[in-house]
Design a protein around this motif. Structure first.
Motif, short mmCIF file in Angstrom:
data_model
loop_
_atom_site.label_atom_id
_atom_site.label_comp_id
_atom_site.label_asym_id
_atom_site.label_seq_id
_atom_site.Cartn_x
_atom_site.Cartn_y
_atom_site.Cartn_z
N ASP A 299 90.12 -24.18 -39.80
CA ASP A 299 91.67 -24.58 -40.10
C ASP A 299 91.75 -25.49 -41.34
N GLY A 300 91.09 -25.03 -42.32
CA GLY A 300 91.31 -25.73 -43.70
C GLY A 300 90.56 -27.24 -43.58
N LYS A 301 89.65 -27.61 -42.82
CA LYS A 301 89.18 -28.80 -42.70
C LYS A 301 87.54 -28.73 -42.28
N VAL A 302 86.79 -29.73 -42.81
CA VAL A 302 85.43 -29.87 -42.58
C VAL A 302 85.32 -30.69 -41.28
N TYR A 303 84.41 -30.00 -40.26
CA TYR A 303 84.29 -30.61 -39.10
C TYR A 303 82.87 -30.97 -38.92
N LEU A 304 82.53 -32.34 -38.49
CA LEU A 304 81.10 -32.67 -38.40
C LEU A 304 81.00 -33.27 -36.99
N ASP A 305 79.95 -32.68 -36.11
CA ASP A 305 79.87 -32.97 -34.72
C ASP A 305 81.30 -32.86 -34.05
N GLY A 306 82.04 -31.77 -34.39
CA GLY A 306 83.23 -31.62 -33.51
C GLY A 306 84.32 -32.31 -33.95
N GLN A 307 84.14 -33.18 -35.12
CA GLN A 307 85.29 -34.00 -35.38
C GLN A 307 85.63 -33.86 -36.91
N PRO A 308 86.87 -33.62 -37.27
CA PRO A 308 87.30 -33.54 -38.56
C PRO A 308 87.10 -34.84 -39.63
N ILE A 309 86.88 -34.60 -40.73
CA ILE A 309 86.50 -35.98 -41.36
C ILE A 309 87.35 -35.50 -42.83
N THR A 310 87.90 -36.64 -43.26
CA THR A 310 88.72 -36.58 -44.86
C THR A 310 87.67 -37.16 -45.97
N GLU A 311 86.50 -37.61 -45.73
CA GLU A 311 85.62 -38.00 -46.76
C GLU A 311 84.17 -37.74 -46.26
N TYR A 312 83.52 -37.77 -47.29
CA TYR A 312 82.13 -37.20 -46.93
C TYR A 312 80.98 -38.18 -47.92
N THR A 313 79.72 -38.33 -47.33
CA THR A 313 78.84 -39.11 -48.13
C THR A 313 77.59 -38.44 -48.34
N PHE A 314 77.33 -37.75 -49.37
CA PHE A 314 75.81 -36.78 -49.59
C PHE A 314 74.66 -37.15 -49.10
N ASN A 315 74.01 -36.44 -48.59
CA ASN A 315 72.40 -36.84 -48.14
C ASN A 315 71.32 -36.52 -48.74
N GLN A 316 71.72 -35.83 -50.07
CA GLN A 316 70.45 -35.74 -51.10
C GLN A 316 71.25 -35.38 -52.24
N ASP A 317 70.40 -35.49 -53.32
CA ASP A 317 70.77 -35.04 -54.78
C ASP A 317 70.93 -33.55 -55.05
N TYR A 318 71.98 -33.34 -56.14
CA TYR A 318 71.78 -31.80 -56.39
C TYR A 318 72.00 -31.88 -57.73
N TYR A 319 71.58 -30.42 -58.47
CA TYR A 319 71.79 -30.21 -59.75
C TYR A 319 72.43 -28.97 -60.26
N PHE A 320 72.78 -29.02 -61.62
CA PHE A 320 73.55 -27.89 -62.18
C PHE A 320 72.64 -27.19 -63.19
N MET A 321 72.51 -25.89 -62.73
CA MET A 321 71.56 -24.96 -63.70
C MET A 321 72.39 -23.88 -64.47
N MET A 322 71.62 -23.89 -65.65
CA MET A 322 72.25 -22.53 -66.60
C MET A 322 71.12 -21.74 -67.30
N GLY A 323 71.32 -20.63 -67.51
CA GLY A 323 70.26 -19.75 -68.27
C GLY A 323 70.55 -19.90 -69.60
N ASP A 324 69.64 -20.00 -70.47
CA ASP A 324 69.79 -20.20 -72.00
C ASP A 324 70.28 -18.57 -72.46
N ASN A 325 70.26 -17.44 -71.90
CA ASN A 325 70.78 -16.32 -72.40
C ASN A 325 72.19 -16.64 -71.57
N ARG A 326 73.14 -17.25 -72.05
CA ARG A 326 74.51 -17.70 -71.45
C ARG A 326 75.24 -16.71 -70.93
#
Length: 374
Positions: A299-326
């Motif tokens: 329904d256009g929302k994120v649910y955690l443990d059955g409850q809709p949330i309006t904000e979220y705090t990340f649990n781990q780090d992420y990265y953005f990767m690109m190839g040199d052959n663009r």
């Protein structure tokens, strides 16, 4: 007093078995804790890394991951050698844990990671790799942005936190070259350029090429070359076939050359999910990669443990990767962020390089042997 019985000598089969067992255990430990050998299968990093470069990847730089799928045939990845038989069982799955390393992933590092995929990707590459995390397909790319960075691409130039990122020496892009005469294919070999196509119009010759910046500079000095220009897709080009993550053209009209800005998720960072773009960028991260046992989108929302949330705090780090052959790289522009638990290690040096098209004398690319990866 009875004499001590002499120890029974091992038979040749037992000695052979013990030697093989020791070698397998030692190789498995080295592969897990220190170094692992990889081969470059595709051209997504050319000319920085070439197809059939054999390289070593350091596990100690970022810290080795403890096995998440321990029930696995030693020295295999997804399948038993030369078969379609799975080499592992997911009957036991352990939580992610990484041993201490002596550095963190940095902007510009060449990194091997398990391909995460993209749950929202609406094409034949859609969904995400269903293998356990540590057995997903290995990719190698350059780290463009680390957790918390803001990344954008403007007219094919990468910007990190609004500052232009230095382009790798071996980075390639697509160009169109105009010439007053037909060009001998040997010229492309001389300047290490790939021809993608050609045509003529109004007495001029046009060539579509894939080349590094230094090769373009050399070609521009030739008297029969009248012009070379990059094949950049404009930021407002609504007809481009190069649609990108997060696949919401109703919100953003991004493409391979004009992308973002996006903020890369960082552990402890909180985002507002009532913002439509944030919702599009991060919902797949929350439901698929961020270690949430009961997360879903409906329904256009994120649910955690059955409850809709309006904000979220990340649990781990992420990265953005690109190839040199663009323009010949399937990377974060098309499938999003790489989770920290998917990081395998840092590519450190090439120990062998083979040219499949070379003859007997130059089959080995001798200059690349034992060269550091930059």
């Amino acid at each position: 007093m009875a004499k001590d019985k002499e120890k029974k000598k091992k038979g040749p089969i037992r000695e052979w078995f013990d030697s093989v067992l020791f070698a397998v255990v030692a190789a498995t430990l080295i592969r897990w804790l220190f170094l692992e050998a990889y081969t470059i299968p595709t051209g997504s990093m050319e000319k920085s890394l070439l197809v059939n470069d054999f390289l070593f990847v350091s596990k100690v730089h970022y810290g080795s991951r403890t096995p998440m799928t321990p029930l696995q045939v030693p020295l295999t990845h997804q399948k038993i050698w030369f078969t379609e038989v799975p080499s592992y069982s997911d009957a036991i799955e352990l939580p992610y844990f990484r041993l201490p390393g002596f550095t963190d992933v940095k902007n510009g590092d060449v990194v091997v990671f398990n391909y995460p995929g993209c749950p929202e990707r609406p094409d034949q590459f859609g969904g995400f790799d269903k293998y356990p995390v540590d057995l997903r397909t290995n990719y190698i790319k350059r780290c463009i942005g680390i957790a918390g960075d803001q990344v954008s691409v403007k007219d094919a130039q990468v910007y990190v936190n609004d500052k232009a990122m230095e382009n790798p020496e071996g980075m390639q892009k697509w160009y169109t070259l105009e010439s007053t005469t037909s060009i001998n294919p040997n010229l492309w070999n001389k300047y290490d350029v790939s021809e993608r196509g050609q045509g003529t119009q109004d007495g001029k010759y046009y060539y579509a090429i894939n080349a590094t910046e230094s090769a373009v500079n050399n070609l521009q000095g030739l008297d029969f070359v009248t012009n070379i220009y990059p094949d950049i897709i404009a930021a407002d080009d609504s007809l481009t076939p190069y649609k990108t993550f997060p696949y919401r053209p109703d919100l953003v009209n991004w493409n391979r050359d004009n992308f973002g800005p996006v903020t890369i998720p960082k552990k402890g960072m909180t985002v507002d999910l009532t913002n439509e773009l944030n919702f599009a960028l991060y919902k797949g991260v929350i439901t698929t990669f961020d270690h949430n046992d009961n997360a879903e989108v409906k329904d256009g929302k994120v649910y955690l443990d059955g409850q809709p949330i309006t904000e979220y705090t990340f649990n781990q780090d992420y990265y953005f990767m690109m190839g040199d052959n663009r323009y010949e790289s399937d990377d974060s522009r098309f499938w999003g962020f790489v989770p920290e638990d998917h990081i395998v290690g840092k590519a450190v040096f090439i120990w062998m390089s083979i040219d499949a098209d070379g003859n007997l004398l130059n089959k080995i690319r001798w200059k690349r042997l034992f060269s550091l990866i930059k």
